[in-house]
Design an enzyme around this catalytic site. Sequence first.
Site, PDB file in Angstrom:
ATOM      1  N   ARG A  58       4.577  -0.640  -6.250  1.00 47.39           N
ATOM      2  CA  ARG A  58       3.668   0.267  -6.946  1.00 47.39           C
ATOM      3  C   ARG A  58       3.170   1.413  -6.048  1.00 47.39           C
ATOM      4  NH1 ARG A  58      -2.037  -0.657  -7.841  1.00 47.39           N
ATOM      5  NH2 ARG A  58      -2.781   0.644  -9.556  1.00 47.39           N
ATOM      6  N   TYR A  59       3.128   1.186  -4.732  1.00 42.16           N
ATOM      7  CA  TYR A  59       2.600   2.225  -3.846  1.00 42.16           C
ATOM      8  C   TYR A  59       3.560   3.416  -3.721  1.00 42.16           C
ATOM      9  CZ  TYR A  59      -0.502  -1.571  -2.176  1.00 42.16           C
ATOM     10  OH  TYR A  59      -1.381  -2.615  -2.067  1.00 42.16           O
ATOM     11  N   GLY A  60       4.831   3.171  -4.069  1.00 46.97           N
ATOM     12  CA  GLY A  60       5.797   4.275  -4.071  1.00 46.97           C
ATOM     13  C   GLY A  60       6.194   4.752  -2.685  1.00 46.97           C
TER      14      GLY A  60
END
Length: 259
Positions: A58-60
Site C-alpha cells: 500500500r505504501y507504493g
Amino acid sequence: MAVADRPGARSVPVVPVASGHSIPVLGLGTSHQGGYSHTAVVHALQKCGIRHIDTAKRYGCESLLQRAIRESAVKREDLWITTKLWHSDCGYESTKKACLESCERLGVEYLGLCKSIGVSNFLISHLEQLKEDCVITPHVNQVEYHPFQRPQELVDYCRRRDIVFEGYCPLAKGEALTHPTIIQLAKKYGRTPAQICIRWSIQNGIVTIPKSTKVERIEENCKVFDFTIAEDDVEILNGMHDGRHVSWDPSFIVFLILI
Ligand SMILES: NC(=O)c1ccc[n+]([C@@H]2O[C@H](COP(=O)([O-])OP(=O)(O)OC[C@H]3O[C@@H](n4cnc5c(N)ncnc54)[C@H](OP(=O)(O)O)[C@@H]3O)[C@@H](O)[C@H]2O)c1
C-alpha cells in the site's frame, strides 16, 4: 537480546523470532504519506547499521526500495524486510500472487516465499480468532506503540505466545516530541526527544520502526544504543499512556498480513 555481528556497520541488537530467524530491534519505517527518500534509506543501510526495513504494498515504495537496497550493496541475507499485503489479497492463491508481486517490486527472491509470517493491528480478540482458524501462530504482530499508546495487555499476551511485538509510530508521528515530560527527560539524558521515545520502546522489549526521510534524523534515531533510561524514568514514560491513536484504532478490525 543478541548483537548481530556485522563488521563495518554499527550493530543493531536482534531478538529471536519463533520462525528461527532474528529481527533487529530497530528498523526503518517507510510510508506513502510524508514522502520517501532514496538518500535516507541508502544512508540508513550504509552508515547506520540498519538491517530492517518496514514497508507495504500500500505504501507504493517497494520498487523504490529495490533501487535503494541495491545501491546500498547490503546482502539480502543480512536484511529483514517486512512488507504487508492488503486485506483484499486474502485466500491462498491471492496471497501467494501478492507475495510474488511484492518480491518482484522489491527485487528479492524471498520474503521466503515468506520466512516469517506476521500480522498487523491484531488485538487479543483477533489473535484468539486466528487461533481458531490457523495452524501457524503469527511470528510477529505489528501494532501502534508510543508513550501515548502502550497496549501492555496485548504485549503480555504476545509474549506468552512467543509472538514478537513490533511497535509502529514510536514518535507518535512527531506528537510525542513536543510533550514537556519527554523534552524534560531528553534534557536530563542529553539526548533528543526522538531518542528518548525510541530507547524507551527498546527498553520495554519492543521492536521499533521510526520513519524519517531526513539523513540527520536517521542518524539521530539510530544513536540509541549507548545510553540507558533509568527504571524510574521508564516508569514515568509508561505512565503517559492515555490510549490515543495517532494512526487508527484496530478495534474496528481490518486484517493485514505481514511477511
Ligand atoms: N502497520 C500499520 O498499520 C502501520 C501504520 C503506520 C505506520 N506503520 C509503519 O511504522 C513506521 C513509522 O510510523 P510513522 O512514520 O507513521 O510515525 P513515526 O515514526 O512515529 O513518526 C514519523 C514522523 O516523525 C518525523 N521524525 C522522524 N524522526 C524524527 C526526529 N528525530 N526528530 C523530529 N521528527 C522526526 C518524521 O518526519 P521526517 O520524515 O520529515 O523526518 C515523520 O513526520 C511507518 O513508516 C510504517 O513503516 C505501520
